[in-house]
Design an enzyme around this catalytic site. Structure first.
Site, PDB file in Angstrom:
ATOM      1  N   SER A   1       0.857  -1.190   0.000  1.00 45.75           N
ATOM      2  CA  SER A   1       0.000   0.000   0.000  1.00 45.75           C
ATOM      3  C   SER A   1       0.888   1.233   0.000  1.00 45.75           C
ATOM      4  O   SER A   1       1.965   1.227   0.622  1.00 45.75           O
ATOM      5  CB  SER A   1      -0.898   0.030   1.240  1.00 45.75           C
ATOM      6  OG  SER A   1      -1.499   1.303   1.356  1.00 45.75           O
TER       7      SER A   1
ATOM      8  N   TYR B   1      -1.269  -0.942  10.148  1.00 44.32           N
ATOM      9  CA  TYR B   1      -1.535  -1.385   8.769  1.00 44.32           C
ATOM     10  C   TYR B   1      -0.304  -1.111   7.896  1.00 44.32           C
ATOM     11  O   TYR B   1       0.161  -1.990   7.157  1.00 44.32           O
ATOM     12  CB  TYR B   1      -2.764  -0.640   8.241  1.00 44.32           C
ATOM     13  CG  TYR B   1      -3.098  -0.921   6.794  1.00 44.32           C
ATOM     14  CD1 TYR B   1      -3.630  -2.138   6.401  1.00 44.32           C
ATOM     15  CD2 TYR B   1      -2.894   0.068   5.811  1.00 44.32           C
ATOM     16  CE1 TYR B   1      -3.948  -2.386   5.068  1.00 44.32           C
ATOM     17  CE2 TYR B   1      -3.211  -0.170   4.485  1.00 44.32           C
ATOM     18  CZ  TYR B   1      -3.735  -1.393   4.114  1.00 44.32           C
ATOM     19  OH  TYR B   1      -4.046  -1.642   2.802  1.00 44.32           O
TER      20      TYR B   1
HETATM   21  P1  NAP Z   1     -11.689  -5.435   0.146  1.00 46.73           P
HETATM   22  O1  NAP Z   1     -12.542  -4.834  -0.899  1.00 46.73           O
HETATM   23  O2  NAP Z   1     -11.998  -5.204   1.582  1.00 46.73           O
HETATM   24  O3  NAP Z   1     -11.608  -7.008  -0.133  1.00 46.73           O
HETATM   25  C1  NAP Z   1     -10.833  -7.799   0.721  1.00 46.73           C
HETATM   26  C2  NAP Z   1     -10.753  -9.212   0.187  1.00 46.73           C
HETATM   27  O4  NAP Z   1      -9.868  -9.950   1.051  1.00 46.73           O
HETATM   28  C3  NAP Z   1     -12.088  -9.935   0.202  1.00 46.73           C
HETATM   29  O5  NAP Z   1     -12.136 -10.786  -0.921  1.00 46.73           O
HETATM   30  C4  NAP Z   1     -12.024 -10.752   1.496  1.00 46.73           C
HETATM   31  O6  NAP Z   1     -12.783 -11.965   1.442  1.00 46.73           O
HETATM   32  C5  NAP Z   1     -10.546 -11.104   1.506  1.00 46.73           C
HETATM   33  N1  NAP Z   1     -10.041 -11.469   2.833  1.00 46.73           N
HETATM   34  C6  NAP Z   1     -10.069 -10.748   3.973  1.00 46.73           C
HETATM   35  N2  NAP Z   1      -9.518 -11.449   4.976  1.00 46.73           N
HETATM   36  C7  NAP Z   1      -9.128 -12.640   4.445  1.00 46.73           C
HETATM   37  C8  NAP Z   1      -8.511 -13.788   4.977  1.00 46.73           C
HETATM   38  N3  NAP Z   1      -8.174 -13.870   6.268  1.00 46.73           N
HETATM   39  N4  NAP Z   1      -8.275 -14.827   4.139  1.00 46.73           N
HETATM   40  C9  NAP Z   1      -8.623 -14.778   2.834  1.00 46.73           C
HETATM   41  N5  NAP Z   1      -9.215 -13.705   2.282  1.00 46.73           N
HETATM   42  C10 NAP Z   1      -9.467 -12.658   3.077  1.00 46.73           C
HETATM   43  O7  NAP Z   1     -10.147  -4.954  -0.015  1.00 46.73           O
HETATM   44  P2  NAP Z   1      -9.396  -4.289  -1.269  1.00 46.73           P
HETATM   45  O8  NAP Z   1      -9.489  -2.834  -1.132  1.00 46.73           O
HETATM   46  O9  NAP Z   1      -9.798  -4.937  -2.531  1.00 46.73           O
HETATM   47  O10 NAP Z   1      -7.892  -4.655  -0.888  1.00 46.73           O
HETATM   48  C11 NAP Z   1      -7.149  -5.657  -1.559  1.00 46.73           C
HETATM   49  C12 NAP Z   1      -5.691  -5.500  -1.191  1.00 46.73           C
HETATM   50  O11 NAP Z   1      -5.217  -4.218  -1.623  1.00 46.73           O
HETATM   51  C13 NAP Z   1      -5.407  -5.557   0.317  1.00 46.73           C
HETATM   52  O12 NAP Z   1      -4.196  -6.242   0.551  1.00 46.73           O
HETATM   53  C14 NAP Z   1      -5.271  -4.110   0.701  1.00 46.73           C
HETATM   54  O13 NAP Z   1      -4.480  -3.938   1.859  1.00 46.73           O
HETATM   55  C15 NAP Z   1      -4.605  -3.536  -0.542  1.00 46.73           C
HETATM   56  N6  NAP Z   1      -4.796  -2.089  -0.706  1.00 46.73           N
HETATM   57  C16 NAP Z   1      -6.038  -1.559  -0.818  1.00 46.73           C
HETATM   58  C17 NAP Z   1      -6.176  -0.188  -0.950  1.00 46.73           C
HETATM   59  C18 NAP Z   1      -7.513   0.488  -1.047  1.00 46.73           C
HETATM   60  O14 NAP Z   1      -7.561   1.737  -0.932  1.00 46.73           O
HETATM   61  N7  NAP Z   1      -8.605  -0.217  -1.272  1.00 46.73           N
HETATM   62  C19 NAP Z   1      -5.047   0.621  -0.997  1.00 46.73           C
HETATM   63  C20 NAP Z   1      -3.791   0.040  -0.890  1.00 46.73           C
HETATM   64  C21 NAP Z   1      -3.682  -1.322  -0.753  1.00 46.73           C
HETATM   65  P3  NAP Z   1     -14.346 -12.019   1.925  1.00 46.73           P
HETATM   66  O15 NAP Z   1     -15.138 -11.323   0.844  1.00 46.73           O
HETATM   67  O16 NAP Z   1     -14.643 -13.472   1.999  1.00 46.73           O
HETATM   68  O17 NAP Z   1     -14.423 -11.300   3.224  1.00 46.73           O
END
Ligand code: NAP
Length: 241
Positions: free
Chosen positions: A136, A149
């Site tokens: 991130s 985080y």
């Molecule tokens: P999101 O929309 O909250 O989706 C999270 C995903 O992770 C869901 O599919 C969830 O599954 C799964 N998950 C959560 N805990 C888990 C576990 N213990 N085992 C397996 N799967 C798990 O998040 P996102 O924004 O797409 O983020 C994806 C990645 O990008 C993350 O690593 C996040 O830190 C990174 N990121 C995001 C942002 C942002 O602004 N969105 C920015 C920088 C980095 P369920 O649906 O089954 O709960």
């Protein structure tokens, strides 16, 4: 490395958000894709249906990435269905915001277990592949309340560099993609609109990232054009840092 048509990808946390976009994109490019999820079976199955309806190959597989035994079963299921794994996208992640002083033990342990240990649990590939870890851009932004985080993601970045060297001789590249604020539940949920507006304007491109912005980056690193990129962190964030 096999042609994309014969390649297998696991995308962790692919039921929603960035992971779902990455899984859909890799499937469109011809990878057989394992759509991992923690609890949201319905969303994962719906994504698999969409991929299969478009002529792709996919499988939904539940596994909490923080549980090493469950991850072992995830890889066993993948190997039984499709063969060995060529591309691993360590995308599953959670974010909870609190100052370092205020966060309790569960707050610290939960983020370390899923974001950091989860990526370590998954790091196993056959020879000739790609590992792509989701970091991130908060690693460089130093915003209050993001300390734990950001620390998990800084750990991911350090591990990316080390693993790329440890895998010498196996033709496996290891890279990280570090998004900025991206319009998913992880970023949007629980934030007042004024905070979202503020963070939206922070990048010089003056918009939030969309999951599709990140699937482009991951597809590049996974595909033939990314073959010479190894041990790097690519900040795909509209220039926020
Ligand atoms: P999101 O929309 O909250 O989706 C999270 C995903 O992770 C869901 O599919 C969830 O599954 C799964 N998950 C959560 N805990 C888990 C576990 N213990 N085992 C397996 N799967 C798990 O998040 P996102 O924004 O797409 O983020 C994806 C990645 O990008 C993350 O690593 C996040 O830190 C990174 N990121 C995001 C942002 C942002 O602004 N969105 C920015 C920088 C980095 P369920 O649906 O089954 O709960």
């Amino acid at each position: 490395m096999a042609n994309i048509e014969n390649r297998i990808a696991i995308v962790t946390g692919a039921s929603r958000g960035i992971g779902a976009a990455i899984a859909g994109r890799l499937a469109r490019e011809g990878y057989a894709v394992v759509v991992n999820y923690a609890s949201n079976a319905k969303a994962a199955e719906e994504l698999v249906d969409r991929i299969e309806s478009a002529g792709g190959k996919a499988l939904a597989a539940q596994a909490d990435v923080s549980d090493a035994a469950a991850v072992g079963r995830l890889f066993d299921t993948t190997e039984a269905a499709f063969g060995g794994v060529d591309v691993l996208v360590n995308n599953a992640g959670v974010m909870t915001l609190a100052t370092i002083a205020d966060g309790d033990e569960a707050f610290v342990d939960g983020q370390i277990a899923i974001n950091l240990k989860g990526s370590i649990n998954c790091a196993r590939l056959r020879t000739g592949g790609r590992i792509i870890n989701l970091s991130s851009s908060v690693v460089g932004l130093y915003q209050p309340a993001y300390g734990v985080y950001a620390a998990t993601k800084a750990g991911i970045e350090a591990m990316t560099h080390v693993l790329s060297k440890e895998l010498r001789g196996r033709n496996i590249t290891v890279n990280a993609v570090a998004p900025g604020p991206t319009a998913t539940a992880l970023f949007l949920d629980g934030k007042p609109q004024a905070v979202i507006d503020n963070l939206t304007r922070l990048a010089p491109l003056e918009r939030l990232g969309q999951p599709e912005d990140l699937d482009n980056t991951v597809a590049f690193l996974a595909g033939p054009d990314g073959a010479w990129i190894n041990g790097q962190v690519l900040r795909a964030n509209g220039g926020i840092i």
